[in-house]
Design an enzyme around this catalytic site. Structure first.
Site, PDB file in Angstrom:
ATOM      1  N   THR A   1      10.589  66.811 -37.559  1.00 52.16           N
ATOM      2  CA  THR A   1       9.130  67.543 -36.580  1.00 52.16           C
ATOM      3  C   THR A   1       8.392  68.089 -38.303  1.00 52.16           C
ATOM      4  O   THR A   1       7.021  67.815 -38.585  1.00 52.16           O
ATOM      5  CB  THR A   1       8.692  68.796 -36.002  1.00 52.16           C
ATOM      6  N   ASP A   2       9.009  69.184 -38.839  1.00 53.84           N
ATOM      7  CA  ASP A   2       7.939  69.161 -40.538  1.00 53.84           C
ATOM      8  C   ASP A   2       7.063  67.652 -41.508  1.00 53.84           C
ATOM      9  O   ASP A   2       6.632  68.484 -41.410  1.00 53.84           O
ATOM     10  CB  ASP A   2       8.914  69.823 -40.937  1.00 53.84           C
TER      11      ASP A   2
ATOM     12  N   VAL B   1     -20.170  64.554  -5.243  1.00 51.96           N
ATOM     13  CA  VAL B   1     -19.503  64.462  -6.773  1.00 51.96           C
ATOM     14  C   VAL B   1     -18.958  63.101  -6.822  1.00 51.96           C
ATOM     15  O   VAL B   1     -18.766  62.314  -8.079  1.00 51.96           O
ATOM     16  CB  VAL B   1     -18.194  65.726  -7.218  1.00 51.96           C
ATOM     17  N   GLN B   2     -18.275  62.514  -5.772  1.00 50.34           N
ATOM     18  CA  GLN B   2     -17.155  61.354  -5.503  1.00 50.34           C
ATOM     19  C   GLN B   2     -18.583  60.020  -5.927  1.00 50.34           C
ATOM     20  O   GLN B   2     -18.468  59.380  -7.287  1.00 50.34           O
ATOM     21  CB  GLN B   2     -16.988  61.489  -4.357  1.00 50.34           C
TER      22      GLN B   2
ATOM     23  N   ARG C   1     -28.146  72.066  -3.499  1.00 54.45           N
ATOM     24  CA  ARG C   1     -27.676  73.316  -4.454  1.00 54.45           C
ATOM     25  C   ARG C   1     -26.896  72.969  -5.865  1.00 54.45           C
ATOM     26  O   ARG C   1     -28.043  72.525  -6.084  1.00 54.45           O
ATOM     27  CB  ARG C   1     -25.723  72.545  -3.200  1.00 54.45           C
TER      28      ARG C   1
ATOM     29  N   HIS D   1     -17.937  74.999  -8.333  1.00 60.05           N
ATOM     30  CA  HIS D   1     -19.298  76.282  -7.117  1.00 60.05           C
ATOM     31  C   HIS D   1     -20.511  77.625  -7.475  1.00 60.05           C
ATOM     32  O   HIS D   1     -19.008  78.301  -7.830  1.00 60.05           O
ATOM     33  CB  HIS D   1     -18.454  75.953  -5.772  1.00 60.05           C
TER      34      HIS D   1
ATOM     35  N   LYS E   1       5.814  66.531 -33.806  1.00 58.49           N
ATOM     36  CA  LYS E   1       4.801  67.592 -34.094  1.00 58.49           C
ATOM     37  C   LYS E   1       3.505  67.790 -33.267  1.00 58.49           C
ATOM     38  O   LYS E   1       2.358  66.850 -32.924  1.00 58.49           O
ATOM     39  CB  LYS E   1       4.476  67.735 -35.738  1.00 58.49           C
TER      40      LYS E   1
HETATM   41  O1  LIG Z   1     -19.357  66.845  -3.480  1.00 62.93           O
HETATM   42  C1  LIG Z   1     -18.819  67.082  -2.567  1.00 62.93           C
HETATM   43  N1  LIG Z   1     -17.826  66.505  -3.062  1.00 62.93           N
HETATM   44  C2  LIG Z   1     -16.682  67.083  -1.826  1.00 62.93           C
HETATM   45  O2  LIG Z   1     -15.814  66.440  -1.594  1.00 62.93           O
HETATM   46  C3  LIG Z   1     -16.652  68.262  -1.441  1.00 62.93           C
HETATM   47  N2  LIG Z   1     -15.563  68.916  -0.669  1.00 62.93           N
HETATM   48  C4  LIG Z   1     -16.156  70.425  -0.744  1.00 62.93           C
HETATM   49  O3  LIG Z   1     -15.898  71.313   0.069  1.00 62.93           O
HETATM   50  N3  LIG Z   1     -18.119  70.474  -1.174  1.00 62.93           N
HETATM   51  C5  LIG Z   1     -17.681  69.240  -1.866  1.00 62.93           C
HETATM   52  N4  LIG Z   1     -19.024  68.371  -2.895  1.00 62.93           N
END
Ligand SMILES: O=c1[nH]c(=O)c2[nH]c(=O)[nH]c2[nH]1
Length: 316
Positions: A58-59, A250-251, A185, A279, A13
């Site tokens: 599932t009930d 971000v990575q 940014r 973005h 369920k």
């Molecule tokens: O932090 C980021 N990682 C990316 O891999 C990436 N690629 C992108 O276009 N902007 C960003 N910003």
């Protein structure tokens, strides 16, 4: 027909919505879950020869979920409730060998009234869209008295934004590159993280009729595997790193978040983050002679397309 073979089966369920109130003398406690329960076992004949004698409807699975929500002493902890439900299902039905219980816990936080310091005893507010998630797999395939479980918990839909403290430069420049390098940014993401606890063995119910069930010691409140405490640390740690990190990407920020979860939670083996890069694009105002690039103040929030950065960080 003879060239095909059934290779896997799982059913149950989905989207069982359940709310439970626990009435204490002074305070009420509440939880709201969205639950998915799926089963595996000797159920192939229900697919291949329309044999419904092996089917727990599932009930009925839904009804068991509500019944356990009523009687389980573990209802307030998503990990322990999911373990209880999964353990009950594989113990009650001889031919069911694995139960997969997934749930989302929605936020209901106590309201603190204006001018008060103490939270109200029975009024709550949805103070965020983020949800606590739990996925439990209870495995009885080695025998009903040798239960083991895998538990993965996490957080999803935790939307965050910072208006500075984020840069992105030094990436590959070639004929496909249009993105300008930036030292400052707007950074926004909807955090999705999931951490896997060390595998555990479970004590089966001593009496399935009475539903007596022993929670694994590790998941006791206050232990290093206490799901609620880990969630709070993971949420706070993620928000701290997001706010304080001078983000190069971000990575790089994601990796620091993962390191923090592993460092702060001895019961956690690994953590996976999925971070969409939502973005915010500075509006080009050159056409009217206004510079909105160097210290951009007006942005277009875009939900699609987004970057999507993910990684798993594990204990060595
Ligand atoms: O932090 C980021 N990682 C990316 O891999 C990436 N690629 C992108 O276009 N902007 C960003 N910003």
């Amino acid at each position: 027909m003879s060239e095909s073979v059934l290779t896997s089966t799982r059913y149950g369920k989905d989207l069982v919505r359940v709310f439970r109130v626990v009435r204490g003398k002074d305070f009420h406690q509440v939880v709201e879950y969205n639950v998915t329960v799926l089963l595996e076992g000797d159920i192939e004949t229900s697919y291949t020869v329309a044999d419904n004698s092996v089917v727990v409807a599932t009930d009925s699975i839904k009804n068991i979920t509500y019944y356990l929500a009523k009687i389980s002493p573990h209802i307030l902890s998503p990990e322990r409730f999911a373990l209880h439900l999964g353990t009950y299902l594989v113990s009650k039905y001889a031919h069911i060998h694995r139960a997969f219980v997934s749930l989302e816990k929605l936020r209901w936080s106590r309201i603190t009234l204006s001018g008060n310091v103490d939270p109200h005893p029975h009024s709550f507010v949805r103070d965020g869209d983020d949800k606590q998630t739990v996925e439990v797999e209870v495995d009885a395939s080695a025998g009903k008295d040798k239960l083991s479980a895998k538990v993965t918990s996490g957080i999803t839909d935790l939307l965050v934004l910072k208006s500075t403290g984020s840069a992105f430069h030094g990436y590959i420049h070639d004929e496909y590159t249009t993105l300008p390098e930036v030292t400052d940014r707007v950074l926004s993401t909807s955090v999705d993280l999931a951490y896997t606890f060390k595998p555990i063995s479970l004590s089966p119910p001593t009496d399935t009729a009475k539903l007596e069930f022993t929670i694994p010691e590790g998941f006791a409140l206050g232990s290093v595997w206490d799901g609620d405490a880990v969630t709070i640390r993971a949420r706070n740690g993620t928000l701290d790193i997001f706010s304080l990190d001078e983000s190069a990407s971000v990575q790089a920020t994601l990796y620091k978040m993962g390191q923090r979860v592993i460092a702060e939670n001895a019961g956690v083996d690994s953590v996976t983050y999925k971070l969409p890069n939502k973005h915010y694009i500075p509006v080009n105002m050159n056409y009217i002679g206004v510079d909105n690039t160097a210290n951009a103040e007006v942005f277009v929030p875009t939900s699609a397309p987004s970057g999507l950065i993910s990684a798993t960080i594990s204990r060595k």
